[in-house]
Motif scaffolding. Structure first.
Motif, PDB file in Angstrom:
ATOM      1  N   ILE A 161     -30.597  -7.907  32.758  1.00 51.08           N
ATOM      2  CA  ILE A 161     -30.091  -8.582  31.569  1.00 51.08           C
ATOM      3  C   ILE A 161     -29.265  -7.649  30.688  1.00 51.08           C
ATOM      4  N   LYS A 162     -29.676  -6.397  30.606  1.00 49.98           N
ATOM      5  CA  LYS A 162     -29.096  -5.438  29.665  1.00 49.98           C
ATOM      6  C   LYS A 162     -27.580  -5.317  29.822  1.00 49.98           C
ATOM      7  N   GLY A 163     -26.884  -5.470  28.691  1.00 49.54           N
ATOM      8  CA  GLY A 163     -25.439  -5.303  28.667  1.00 49.54           C
ATOM      9  C   GLY A 163     -24.638  -6.480  29.171  1.00 49.54           C
ATOM     10  N   LYS A 164     -25.296  -7.567  29.539  1.00 46.19           N
ATOM     11  CA  LYS A 164     -24.606  -8.703  30.141  1.00 46.19           C
ATOM     12  C   LYS A 164     -24.310  -9.796  29.109  1.00 46.19           C
ATOM     13  N   ASN A 165     -23.215 -10.518  29.359  1.00 41.77           N
ATOM     14  CA  ASN A 165     -22.948 -11.772  28.658  1.00 41.77           C
ATOM     15  C   ASN A 165     -23.691 -12.877  29.398  1.00 41.77           C
ATOM     16  N   ILE A 166     -24.540 -13.595  28.684  1.00 42.33           N
ATOM     17  CA  ILE A 166     -25.416 -14.576  29.310  1.00 42.33           C
ATOM     18  C   ILE A 166     -25.024 -15.991  28.914  1.00 42.33           C
ATOM     19  N   ILE A 167     -24.995 -16.881  29.892  1.00 44.12           N
ATOM     20  CA  ILE A 167     -24.977 -18.318  29.621  1.00 44.12           C
ATOM     21  C   ILE A 167     -26.365 -18.821  29.985  1.00 44.12           C
ATOM     22  N   LEU A 168     -27.129 -19.204  28.966  1.00 45.93           N
ATOM     23  CA  LEU A 168     -28.503 -19.664  29.135  1.00 45.93           C
ATOM     24  C   LEU A 168     -28.504 -21.185  29.231  1.00 45.93           C
ATOM     25  N   ILE A 169     -29.068 -21.715  30.295  1.00 46.98           N
ATOM     26  CA  ILE A 169     -28.967 -23.145  30.583  1.00 46.98           C
ATOM     27  C   ILE A 169     -30.342 -23.812  30.555  1.00 46.98           C
ATOM     28  N   ASP A 170     -30.386 -24.988  29.916  1.00 44.36           N
ATOM     29  CA  ASP A 170     -31.579 -25.834  29.924  1.00 44.36           C
ATOM     30  C   ASP A 170     -31.142 -27.269  30.188  1.00 44.36           C
ATOM     31  N   ASP A 171     -32.108 -28.111  30.544  1.00 48.19           N
ATOM     32  CA  ASP A 171     -31.739 -29.504  30.813  1.00 48.19           C
ATOM     33  C   ASP A 171     -31.506 -30.285  29.528  1.00 48.19           C
ATOM     34  N   ILE A 172     -32.445 -30.182  28.572  1.00 49.49           N
ATOM     35  CA  ILE A 172     -32.347 -30.941  27.327  1.00 49.49           C
ATOM     36  C   ILE A 172     -32.663 -30.018  26.157  1.00 49.49           C
ATOM     37  N   TYR A 173     -31.810 -30.049  25.131  1.00 49.64           N
ATOM     38  CA  TYR A 173     -32.058 -29.296  23.903  1.00 49.64           C
ATOM     39  C   TYR A 173     -32.549 -30.252  22.828  1.00 49.64           C
ATOM     40  N   THR A 174     -33.682 -29.918  22.215  1.00 43.64           N
ATOM     41  CA  THR A 174     -34.200 -30.681  21.092  1.00 43.64           C
ATOM     42  C   THR A 174     -34.450 -29.723  19.939  1.00 43.64           C
ATOM     43  N   LYS A 175     -33.724 -29.915  18.870  1.00 46.37           N
ATOM     44  CA  LYS A 175     -33.873 -29.042  17.711  1.00 46.37           C
ATOM     45  C   LYS A 175     -35.294 -29.112  17.164  1.00 46.37           C
ATOM     46  N   ASP A 176     -35.788 -27.975  16.730  1.00 45.71           N
ATOM     47  CA  ASP A 176     -37.115 -27.819  16.122  1.00 45.71           C
ATOM     48  C   ASP A 176     -38.253 -27.709  17.135  1.00 45.71           C
ATOM     49  N   VAL A 177     -37.959 -27.845  18.443  1.00 42.07           N
ATOM     50  CA  VAL A 177     -38.970 -27.497  19.447  1.00 42.07           C
ATOM     51  C   VAL A 177     -39.040 -25.977  19.586  1.00 42.07           C
ATOM     52  N   ASN A 178     -37.846 -25.349  19.550  1.00 47.77           N
ATOM     53  CA  ASN A 178     -37.694 -23.893  19.456  1.00 47.77           C
ATOM     54  C   ASN A 178     -37.983 -23.121  20.736  1.00 47.77           C
ATOM     55  N   VAL A 179     -38.188 -23.810  21.837  1.00 43.50           N
ATOM     56  CA  VAL A 179     -38.326 -23.116  23.126  1.00 43.50           C
ATOM     57  C   VAL A 179     -37.023 -22.402  23.477  1.00 43.50           C
ATOM     58  N   THR A 203     -30.709 -33.869  22.348  1.00 43.57           N
ATOM     59  CA  THR A 203     -31.440 -34.996  21.779  1.00 43.57           C
ATOM     60  C   THR A 203     -30.893 -35.366  20.403  1.00 43.57           C
ATOM     61  N   ILE A 204     -30.553 -36.640  20.223  1.00 44.03           N
ATOM     62  CA  ILE A 204     -30.151 -37.159  18.916  1.00 44.03           C
ATOM     63  C   ILE A 204     -30.795 -38.535  18.732  1.00 44.03           C
ATOM     64  N   LYS A 205     -30.753 -39.016  17.495  1.00 46.73           N
ATOM     65  CA  LYS A 205     -31.241 -40.367  17.208  1.00 46.73           C
ATOM     66  C   LYS A 205     -30.114 -41.375  17.344  1.00 46.73           C
ATOM     67  N   ASN A 206     -28.990 -41.082  16.726  1.00 48.04           N
ATOM     68  CA  ASN A 206     -27.850 -41.982  16.819  1.00 48.04           C
ATOM     69  C   ASN A 206     -26.580 -41.261  16.383  1.00 48.04           C
ATOM     70  N   ILE A 207     -25.448 -41.813  16.772  1.00 46.50           N
ATOM     71  CA  ILE A 207     -24.137 -41.298  16.378  1.00 46.50           C
ATOM     72  C   ILE A 207     -23.728 -41.967  15.075  1.00 46.50           C
ATOM     73  N   LEU A 208     -23.284 -41.167  14.103  1.00 39.59           N
ATOM     74  CA  LEU A 208     -22.896 -41.689  12.797  1.00 39.59           C
ATOM     75  C   LEU A 208     -21.405 -41.980  12.726  1.00 39.59           C
ATOM     76  N   SER A 209     -20.581 -41.092  13.284  1.00 48.61           N
ATOM     77  CA  SER A 209     -19.127 -41.307  13.242  1.00 48.61           C
ATOM     78  C   SER A 209     -18.459 -40.486  14.331  1.00 48.61           C
ATOM     79  N   ILE A 210     -17.302 -40.964  14.754  1.00 49.83           N
ATOM     80  CA  ILE A 210     -16.505 -40.298  15.789  1.00 49.83           C
ATOM     81  C   ILE A 210     -15.062 -40.249  15.321  1.00 49.83           C
TER      82      ILE A 210
END
Length: 235
Positions: A161-179, A203-210
């Motif tokens: 890992i040391k000195g590397k640029n990392i792209i860290l991948i997960d399936d689903i991101y949910t804010k406030d879970v903090n994993v 993870t979101i609840k709904n889209i407000l505007s686009i």
């Protein structure tokens, strides 16, 4: 096309950073939701193998499109792709419950400019699976997320890992879970030069505007978040 969003520092993460996602996750079986991610979790180990292959190949296709754009936008000439480990020890899962990891590994070995680091963080001790509800009749031992849980429960190959640029991948991101925040910090603490986060679903609840420049969405916590579409120079 990926979307860019901010990940703010908190008790788990010592600095602000940013992440990318491919699409929004509204909830299982909600119209438009990427339910193939639930298929790949295969929580009860009952999914048909053909369905798992279809879901795996969908993730590979998404990563093959999005990761080159992220490389272009970050300016990373070379990077290491690392996967957020599942909650339980690696030995807990059958191969058919690790097919999201397999998808990331396939993509990492096909995309120019990246190296496969999917084996460089391995969960060794069970932690609580955050998406399993209490009424589900399957074991769910281990601690809830806490600052430092990744370093405490995983084997991290610091020399890789040391000195590397990392792209860290997960399936689903949910804010406030903090994993994911904790895993990002663990990589920085292991000497990573830079860490960019990517999730297939956010993870979101709904889209407000686009509009042409951004999408405003509301999270399940009620917080509003801005997502910025990221396009390749070639499109």
């Amino acid at each position: 096309m990926p979307y860019k969003f901010e990940i703010r520092r908190n008790d788990y993460l010592k600095r602000d950073t940013f992440g990318f996602c491919h699409q929004f996750y509204f909830g299982y079986k909600v119209p438009g939701n990427p339910d193939f991610l639930n298929t790949l979790k295969n929580t009860f180990n009952e999914e048909l193998y053909n369905n798992l292959l279809i879901a795996r190949d969908e993730v590979v296709k998404i990563l093959m499109k999005d990761i080159p754009i992220i490389l272009e936008k970050t300016g990373f000439l070379e990077s290491l792709i690392v996967c957020v480990p599942r909650a339980k020890a690696l030995s807990y899962y059958s191969p058919t419950q690790l097919m999201f990891l397999e998808a990331v590994k396939i993509a990492a070995n096909c995309i120019p400019g990246v190296a496969d680091g999917t084996d460089y963080i391995k969960r060794m001790v069970n932690t609580k699976t955050t998406h399993i509800k209490r009424q589900m009749s399957i074991p769910n031992d281990g601690p809830e997320p806490y600052p430092g849980i990744t370093k405490d429960t995983c084997k991290i190959y610091r020399d890789k890992i040391k000195g590397k640029n990392i792209i860290l991948i997960d399936d689903i991101y949910t804010k406030d879970v903090n994993v994911d925040e904790d895993c990002i910090q663990a990589l920085f603490d292991s000497g990573a030069q830079e860490v960019v986060f990517y999730a297939v679903g956010h993870t979101i609840k709904n889209i407000l505007s686009i509009n042409n420049d951004f999408i405003k969405a509301r999270l399940r916590t009620g917080e509003e978040v801005i997502f910025y579409p990221v396009c390749s120079k070639n499109t």
